[in-house]
Design a protein around this motif. Structure first.
Motif, PDB file in Angstrom:
ATOM      1  N   THR A  20      27.157 -36.924  47.006  1.00 40.10           N
ATOM      2  CA  THR A  20      25.697 -36.881  46.985  1.00 40.10           C
ATOM      3  C   THR A  20      25.181 -35.743  47.845  1.00 40.10           C
ATOM      4  N   TYR A  23      26.017 -32.290  45.828  1.00 43.09           N
ATOM      5  CA  TYR A  23      25.305 -31.981  44.602  1.00 43.09           C
ATOM      6  C   TYR A  23      23.879 -32.509  44.550  1.00 43.09           C
ATOM      7  N   GLY A  24      23.515 -33.337  45.467  1.00 44.38           N
ATOM      8  CA  GLY A  24      22.155 -33.867  45.487  1.00 44.38           C
ATOM      9  C   GLY A  24      21.877 -34.693  44.244  1.00 44.38           C
ATOM     10  N   GLY A  25      20.735 -34.453  43.604  1.00 46.57           N
ATOM     11  CA  GLY A  25      20.336 -35.212  42.420  1.00 46.57           C
ATOM     12  C   GLY A  25      20.950 -34.692  41.137  1.00 46.57           C
ATOM     13  N   LEU A  26      21.658 -33.551  41.179  1.00 46.01           N
ATOM     14  CA  LEU A  26      22.245 -32.998  39.958  1.00 46.01           C
ATOM     15  C   LEU A  26      23.323 -33.896  39.364  1.00 46.01           C
ATOM     16  N   TYR A  28      23.340 -37.209  39.266  1.00 48.95           N
ATOM     17  CA  TYR A  28      22.670 -38.254  38.490  1.00 48.95           C
ATOM     18  C   TYR A  28      21.957 -37.667  37.278  1.00 48.95           C
ATOM     19  N   LEU A  29      21.419 -36.465  37.432  1.00 48.91           N
ATOM     20  CA  LEU A  29      20.773 -35.805  36.303  1.00 48.91           C
ATOM     21  C   LEU A  29      21.781 -35.483  35.206  1.00 48.91           C
ATOM     22  N   THR A  32      22.796 -38.701  33.435  1.00 50.01           N
ATOM     23  CA  THR A  32      21.720 -39.127  32.539  1.00 50.01           C
ATOM     24  C   THR A  32      21.710 -38.261  31.279  1.00 50.01           C
TER      25      THR A  32
END
Length: 138
Positions: A20, A23-26, A28-29, A32
């Protein structure tokens, strides 16, 4: 000339980051996006599967090696199927590949709505339709 002496390379340990943090939110993006892509592929496959009867009937109608009875049956199924649009019926009725009676069944299932959409194109099509039966020209 003497060479330089070899020196040991000393590097401090880098702090360990979690997925996490890296890559941060990438992450989860991307997950998705993959889920949406898989859902769209399944939706497309379900749509093609639901059209299998229409596609089979179109194939049988345009296959000159099939018996005329089977081709007429396919034209009758296409004429009464609500999935087939009037434009598709129009194109099949204008094609010279199906038998005349099958073309007649398809043309008979059309209504005046198709002509009202673009009367100029209809008039040009009829004017250039040499050799077509009178019932189809009307």
């Amino acid at each position: 000339m003497p060479g330089f002496p070899e020196l040991p390379i000393v590097s401090p340990d880098q702090p360990r980051k979690s997925q996490t943090e890296k890559y941060g939110g990438l992450l989860y993006l991307s997950l998705t996006g993959i889920a949406v892509l898989v859902a769209l592929i399944f939706w497309f496959g379900a749509g093609v599967w639901s059209l299998r009867t229409v596609l089979t009937a179109i194939y049988v109608l345009n296959d000159p090696t099939r018996s005329e009875e089977r081709r007429l049956d396919a034209a009758s199924r296409l004429a009464s199927d609500p999935i087939v649009t009037p434009r598709q019926k129009w194109d099949l009725a204008l094609s010279r590949v199906p038998p005349d009676l099958a073309r007649y069944l398809l043309a008979e299932s059309l209504d005046s709505e198709l002509v009202n959409e673009n009367p100029r194109v209809y008039a040009i099509t009829v004017a250039r339709s040499e050799g077509w039966p009178d019932w189809l020209r009307l």
